[in-house]
Design a protein around this motif. Structure first.
Motif, mmCIF file in Angstrom:
data_model
loop_
_atom_site.group_PDB
_atom_site.id
_atom_site.type_symbol
_atom_site.label_atom_id
_atom_site.label_comp_id
_atom_site.label_asym_id
_atom_site.label_seq_id
_atom_site.Cartn_x
_atom_site.Cartn_y
_atom_site.Cartn_z
ATOM 1 N N UNK A 43 -48.057 18.096 -61.187
ATOM 2 C CA UNK A 43 -46.915 17.242 -60.849
ATOM 3 C C UNK A 43 -47.310 15.790 -61.089
ATOM 4 N N UNK A 44 -46.299 14.916 -61.136
ATOM 5 C CA UNK A 44 -46.562 13.492 -61.322
ATOM 6 C C UNK A 44 -47.000 12.866 -60.005
ATOM 7 N N UNK A 45 -47.360 11.596 -60.068
ATOM 8 C CA UNK A 45 -47.835 10.908 -58.865
ATOM 9 C C UNK A 45 -46.707 10.662 -57.873
ATOM 10 N N UNK A 46 -45.463 10.603 -58.346
ATOM 11 C CA UNK A 46 -44.356 10.259 -57.443
ATOM 12 C C UNK A 46 -44.190 11.261 -56.302
ATOM 13 N N UNK A 47 -44.050 12.582 -56.569
ATOM 14 C CA UNK A 47 -43.914 13.521 -55.447
ATOM 15 C C UNK A 47 -45.155 13.597 -54.577
ATOM 16 N N UNK A 48 -46.320 13.361 -55.169
ATOM 17 C CA UNK A 48 -47.556 13.359 -54.381
ATOM 18 C C UNK A 48 -47.547 12.191 -53.406
ATOM 19 N N UNK A 49 -47.184 11.009 -53.908
ATOM 20 C CA UNK A 49 -47.131 9.837 -53.031
ATOM 21 C C UNK A 49 -46.062 10.016 -51.946
ATOM 22 N N UNK A 50 -44.921 10.582 -52.308
ATOM 23 C CA UNK A 50 -43.860 10.828 -51.321
ATOM 24 C C UNK A 50 -44.344 11.799 -50.238
ATOM 25 N N UNK A 51 -45.068 12.842 -50.654
ATOM 26 C CA UNK A 51 -45.589 13.814 -49.689
ATOM 27 C C UNK A 51 -46.624 13.171 -48.770
ATOM 28 N N UNK A 52 -47.480 12.332 -49.322
ATOM 29 C CA UNK A 52 -48.508 11.669 -48.515
ATOM 30 C C UNK A 52 -47.874 10.752 -47.469
ATOM 31 N N UNK A 53 -46.834 10.042 -47.872
ATOM 32 C CA UNK A 53 -46.134 9.170 -46.928
ATOM 33 C C UNK A 53 -45.510 9.997 -45.804
ATOM 34 N N UNK A 54 -44.916 11.150 -46.164
ATOM 35 C CA UNK A 54 -44.310 12.022 -45.166
ATOM 36 C C UNK A 54 -45.365 12.623 -44.245
ATOM 37 N N UNK A 55 -46.485 13.033 -44.791
ATOM 38 C CA UNK A 55 -47.585 13.574 -43.987
ATOM 39 C C UNK A 55 -48.121 12.528 -43.023
ATOM 40 N N UNK A 56 -48.157 11.278 -43.466
ATOM 41 C CA UNK A 56 -48.578 10.190 -42.593
ATOM 42 C C UNK A 56 -47.575 9.980 -41.472
ATOM 43 N N UNK A 57 -46.288 10.041 -41.812
ATOM 44 C CA UNK A 57 -45.230 9.908 -40.813
ATOM 45 C C UNK A 57 -45.285 11.048 -39.803
ATOM 46 N N UNK A 58 -45.700 12.241 -40.263
ATOM 47 C CA UNK A 58 -45.770 13.415 -39.393
ATOM 48 C C UNK A 58 -47.112 13.536 -38.676
ATOM 49 N N UNK A 59 -47.960 12.508 -38.790
ATOM 50 C CA UNK A 59 -49.174 12.403 -37.994
ATOM 51 C C UNK A 59 -50.330 13.286 -38.484
ATOM 52 N N UNK A 60 -50.249 13.786 -39.717
ATOM 53 C CA UNK A 60 -51.362 14.552 -40.256
ATOM 54 C C UNK A 60 -52.337 13.671 -41.022
ATOM 55 N N UNK A 61 -51.815 12.601 -41.618
ATOM 56 C CA UNK A 61 -52.650 11.666 -42.364
ATOM 57 C C UNK A 61 -52.485 10.270 -41.790
ATOM 58 N N UNK A 62 -53.422 9.408 -42.134
ATOM 59 C CA UNK A 62 -53.257 7.993 -41.829
ATOM 60 C C UNK A 62 -53.639 7.189 -43.062
ATOM 61 N N UNK A 63 -52.916 6.089 -43.263
ATOM 62 C CA UNK A 63 -53.174 5.251 -44.438
ATOM 63 C C UNK A 63 -54.074 4.093 -44.031
ATOM 64 N N UNK A 64 -55.190 3.963 -44.741
ATOM 65 C CA UNK A 64 -56.143 2.881 -44.504
ATOM 66 C C UNK A 64 -56.122 1.968 -45.738
ATOM 67 N N UNK A 65 -55.749 0.691 -45.590
ATOM 68 C CA UNK A 65 -55.727 -0.223 -46.735
ATOM 69 C C UNK A 65 -57.055 -0.215 -47.490
ATOM 70 N N UNK A 66 -56.960 -0.180 -48.799
ATOM 71 C CA UNK A 66 -58.093 -0.178 -49.726
ATOM 72 C C UNK A 66 -58.910 1.120 -49.685
#
Length: 215
Positions: A43-66
């Protein structure tokens, strides 16, 4: 009855990552490799990035700058909070599904109970987790409330790895046997059409964690 939609590419990526978190392939603080996922799932990066954002919103992932997206490590209190909410919503789903559950559905639940017993006997806790999730999904999907179904799916994905983790195999065996005995009781209440007893069992007993050190 609600017709479930097909998974989008984002949903496909979401479930792939969530399942790898649940089965322990991706451990807390593990950095998500976006390029690797794109290649693996084609798949392209777009659905992957969308999924990562959703996973972060659902408390499974966290985004750390850099650093990017990392698997989030939940403390015991946070996990217990998830179980408490799941218990209330699961009880509601069971009560709502009583009107729509069929003999075929209950036969399917009975088969999952049998498979759970086999999984426990064989110490196969990956299969245990898979079949107990499938057991609950039978009636959750029949609750005729798409918002509730979506919320349950999101929260169930927050069950980081298995529900119980322990080096004490005897204790784990006893706990999981007790939980499957409750699955049998849940099925009995469905057959008896006793929605009050069913909801009470699910909310106040089935999802009550008596051994928090093992989650």
């Amino acid at each position: 009855m609600i017709t479930r939609k097909y998974d989008s590419l984002k949903d496909h990526v979401y479930k792939y990552i969530a399942s790898r978190i649940q089965n322990g392939t991706l451990l807390p603080n593990h950095k998500i490799n976006e390029a690797e996922i794109c290649e693996k799932l084609e798949v392209s990066r777009t659905p992957v990035r969308e999924a990562l954002i959703q996973l972060s919103s659902d408390n499974l992932l966290e985004y750390i700058p850099r650093r990017g997206f990392l698997v989030k490590e939940l403390n015991t209190k946070e996990k217990l909070d998830v179980f408490a909410v799941i218990g209330s919503l699961d009880a509601l789903a069971a009560r709502l599904s009583m009107e729509f559950i069929t003999d075929s559905d209950m036969s399917m639940m009975e088969e999952y109970i049998r498979k759970i017993d086999v999984s426990i006997q064989e110490n196969n806790y990956d299969d245990y987790q898979k079949y107990q999730t499938a057991f609950h999904k039978v009636y959750i999907d029949k609750c005729n409330n798409h918002t509730l179904i979506t919320m349950m799916e999101s929260l169930q994905n927050s069950f980081i790895r298995q529900s119980y983790l322990s080096n004490d195999s005897e204790k784990l065996y006893v706990i999981l046997k007790q939980m499957n005995d409750q699955h049998k009781q849940i099925l009995r209440y469905f057959k008896e059409r006793d929605s009050d007893a069913l909801a009470n069992l699910i909310q106040f007993h089935h999802w009550k964690i008596e051994h928090p050190e093992m989650i």
